[in-house]
Design an enzyme around this catalytic site. Structure first.
Site, PDB file in Angstrom:
ATOM      1  N   ASP A 120      51.355  41.135  37.156  1.00 34.80           N
ATOM      2  CA  ASP A 120      50.795  41.659  38.414  1.00 34.80           C
ATOM      3  C   ASP A 120      51.049  40.745  39.606  1.00 34.80           C
ATOM      4  O   ASP A 120      51.028  41.192  40.749  1.00 34.80           O
ATOM      5  CB  ASP A 120      49.278  41.833  38.263  1.00 34.80           C
ATOM      6  N   GLY A 170      47.625  40.615  33.559  1.00 31.13           N
ATOM      7  CA  GLY A 170      48.134  41.377  34.698  1.00 31.13           C
ATOM      8  C   GLY A 170      48.365  42.853  34.435  1.00 31.13           C
ATOM      9  O   GLY A 170      48.319  43.667  35.362  1.00 31.13           O
ATOM     10  N   THR A 228      52.654  32.475  39.453  1.00 35.26           N
ATOM     11  CA  THR A 228      52.365  32.329  38.017  1.00 35.26           C
ATOM     12  C   THR A 228      53.634  32.204  37.171  1.00 35.26           C
ATOM     13  O   THR A 228      54.715  32.641  37.596  1.00 35.26           O
ATOM     14  CB  THR A 228      51.582  33.572  37.527  1.00 35.26           C
ATOM     15  N   THR A 244      43.565  37.113  38.789  1.00 36.31           N
ATOM     16  CA  THR A 244      44.074  36.258  37.718  1.00 36.31           C
ATOM     17  C   THR A 244      43.724  36.919  36.389  1.00 36.31           C
ATOM     18  O   THR A 244      42.799  37.726  36.329  1.00 36.31           O
ATOM     19  CB  THR A 244      43.476  34.838  37.807  1.00 36.31           C
ATOM     20  N   GLY A 245      44.461  36.601  35.356  1.00 37.14           N
ATOM     21  CA  GLY A 245      44.158  37.195  34.050  1.00 37.14           C
ATOM     22  C   GLY A 245      45.269  38.125  33.596  1.00 37.14           C
ATOM     23  O   GLY A 245      46.400  38.058  34.094  1.00 37.14           O
ATOM     24  N   THR A 254      46.737  32.091  36.436  1.00 38.89           N
ATOM     25  CA  THR A 254      47.474  32.338  37.681  1.00 38.89           C
ATOM     26  C   THR A 254      46.704  31.805  38.876  1.00 38.89           C
ATOM     27  O   THR A 254      45.492  31.934  38.924  1.00 38.89           O
ATOM     28  CB  THR A 254      47.597  33.869  37.858  1.00 38.89           C
ATOM     29  N   SER A 310      50.358  27.286  33.445  1.00 45.65           N
ATOM     30  CA  SER A 310      50.504  28.733  33.703  1.00 45.65           C
ATOM     31  C   SER A 310      51.119  29.039  35.066  1.00 45.65           C
ATOM     32  O   SER A 310      51.146  30.203  35.488  1.00 45.65           O
ATOM     33  CB  SER A 310      49.157  29.437  33.558  1.00 45.65           C
ATOM     34  N   ARG A 343      59.397  40.390  30.826  1.00 45.68           N
ATOM     35  CA  ARG A 343      58.080  40.884  31.256  1.00 45.68           C
ATOM     36  C   ARG A 343      57.740  40.346  32.660  1.00 45.68           C
ATOM     37  O   ARG A 343      57.934  39.172  32.965  1.00 45.68           O
ATOM     38  CB  ARG A 343      57.019  40.429  30.253  1.00 45.68           C
ATOM     39  N   VAL A 344      57.260  41.235  33.493  1.00 43.77           N
ATOM     40  CA  VAL A 344      56.772  40.850  34.819  1.00 43.77           C
ATOM     41  C   VAL A 344      55.314  41.282  34.890  1.00 43.77           C
ATOM     42  O   VAL A 344      54.961  42.384  34.463  1.00 43.77           O
ATOM     43  CB  VAL A 344      57.605  41.538  35.924  1.00 43.77           C
TER      44      VAL A 344
HETATM   45  N1  GLY Z   1      48.115  37.485  36.070  1.00 48.16           N
HETATM   46  C1  GLY Z   1      49.318  36.930  35.725  1.00 48.16           C
HETATM   47  C2  GLY Z   1      50.107  37.696  34.758  1.00 48.16           C
HETATM   48  O1  GLY Z   1      49.576  38.521  34.043  1.00 48.16           O
HETATM   49  O2  GLY Z   1      51.290  37.465  34.669  1.00 48.16           O
END
Ligand code: GLY
Length: 352
Positions: free
Chosen positions: A245, A268, A232, A265-266, A214, A113, A242-243
């Site tokens: 957080d 975003g 990440t 993390t998680g 992440t 990841s 896609r971008v």
């Molecule tokens: N937390 C990383 C993402 O959602 O890309």
């Protein structure tokens, strides 16, 4: 009578002051007995500081910490915290430390990841996001960067060498090449096979993916300066473009050297919609402990959104070297290098 009333007025703030004194291993026992007495006399004051409560209320008397320097990172990234602490010993710079720490999973093909070995988007391309922030409030970030193994170092160059905060996509790539970074294929065979398998089953629809680990990393150096980094490959098999957080200052990571730092993390999307890391730092500025602040940031998400399929974890540190960790669901853990020990710890969570 006057003396007695004054004593009543002064005593709570005196005890509160005792609570906020930094705890070192040396004076830990002495202070724990003072605090135990304080807790018996004024239990409501103890509630004001959950970190303290955990230290002294969870039976095992393991200090949650206030030692500096420290490094903390999301997930079981002990190699990252180790590398960060080693760098800190060399340069005494929290900024160097977080960059060195983030580079470890970025270069690890087994980490699916982050960086090299990261899962691709649904078109089979590995696209990377990262940001970094120093103690002066400087920030740098890259989004949707391809074919460069260390986006965190490119983000640092954006911070240090350009008048901008964020470079994206091809522009970020061109900048990285101009700065001497090498073009590399980041799609490992393992990640490619996982993508081929996903394509067979998922009809090109991005799914809520478990693979979302992440790395966010925060550090305080001996000068008491705080820096943070986040890196990440994002949501596995996400839509192309896609971008998340992680490169967004204030969402995936935020540092204010007067107060502390936070990282996420998680999934975003929900960290972005609640400005998670900025929120946590502002809550700490207004008197919350790191633990109270991360819990409130998770509560903001679960109050507003359907969290059934969501996992998000936050870490925070304050200037005293205390930390907090909290997630929506069980299973979030983190690495803490403090007081000469590098440990994996489990986070508390909203869903038990
Ligand atoms: N937390 C990383 C993402 O959602 O890309």
């Amino acid at each position: 009578m006057f003396a007695f009333c004054s004593l009543l007025l002064i005593l709570p703030s005196y005890i509160n002051t005792i609570f906020s004194i930094m705890i070192t291993r040396k004076d830990f026992l002495k202070k724990s007995s003072l605090i135990a007495v304080g807790g018996l006399l004024f239990p409501s004051l103890m509630k004001g500081n959950k970190v303290m409560q955990k230290e002294f209320g969870n039976n095992d008397f393991i200090p949650l910490g206030s030692g500096k320097p420290l490094v903390i990172a999301t997930w079981n990234n002990l190699k990252a915290t180790e590398a960060a602490m080693n760098k800190m010993k060399e340069t005494n710079s929290a900024l160097d430390a977080v960059e060195a720490g983030a580079r470890v999973p970025e270069a690890d093909p087994e980490d699916t990841s982050v960086g090299y070995g990261g899962m691709p988007d649904r078109d089979g391309m590995v696209t990377l996001d990262a940001c970094i922030m120093d103690e002066k409030g400087n920030a740098g970030s890259v989004t949707f960067l391809q074919n460069i193994m260390h986006p965190i170092s490119v983000a640092r160059k954006v911070m240090e060498k350009t008048p901008h905060v964020m470079l994206s996509g091809d522009g970020a790539y061109q900048f990285a090449i101009a700065q001497g970074f090498k073009k590399e294929n980041l799609l490992t065979e393992k990640a490619r096979l996982a993508w081929e398998d996903w394509k067979k089953k998922n009809n090109y629809i991005p799914i809520g993916e478990k693979n979302h680990d992440t790395i966010g990393i925060l550090a305080i150096d001996e000068k008491n300066n705080i820096s943070g980094a986040c890196t990440t490959s994002g949501w596995a098999f996400k839509m192309h473009g896609r971008v998340g957080d992680s490169p967004i200052i204030g969402a995936g990571m935020y540092v204010d050297n007067e107060v502390g730092g936070a990282c996420a993390t998680g999934v975003g999307e929900f960290v972005m919609k609640t400005c998670g890391s900025f929120l946590i730092v502002e809550l700490m500025r207004n008197g919350r402990s790191p633990q109270e602040a991360v819990e409130e940031a998770i509560h903001r998400i679960v109050k507003r959104y359907d969290y059934k399929d969501l996992q998000i974890g936050y870490l925070a540190i304050n200037k005293k070297g205390e930390h907090g960790a909290y997630s929506i669901k069980p299973g979030f853990n983190y690495a803490l290098h403090q007081n000469g020990e590098n440990r994996k710890l489990d986070s508390d969570s909203f869903v038990k």
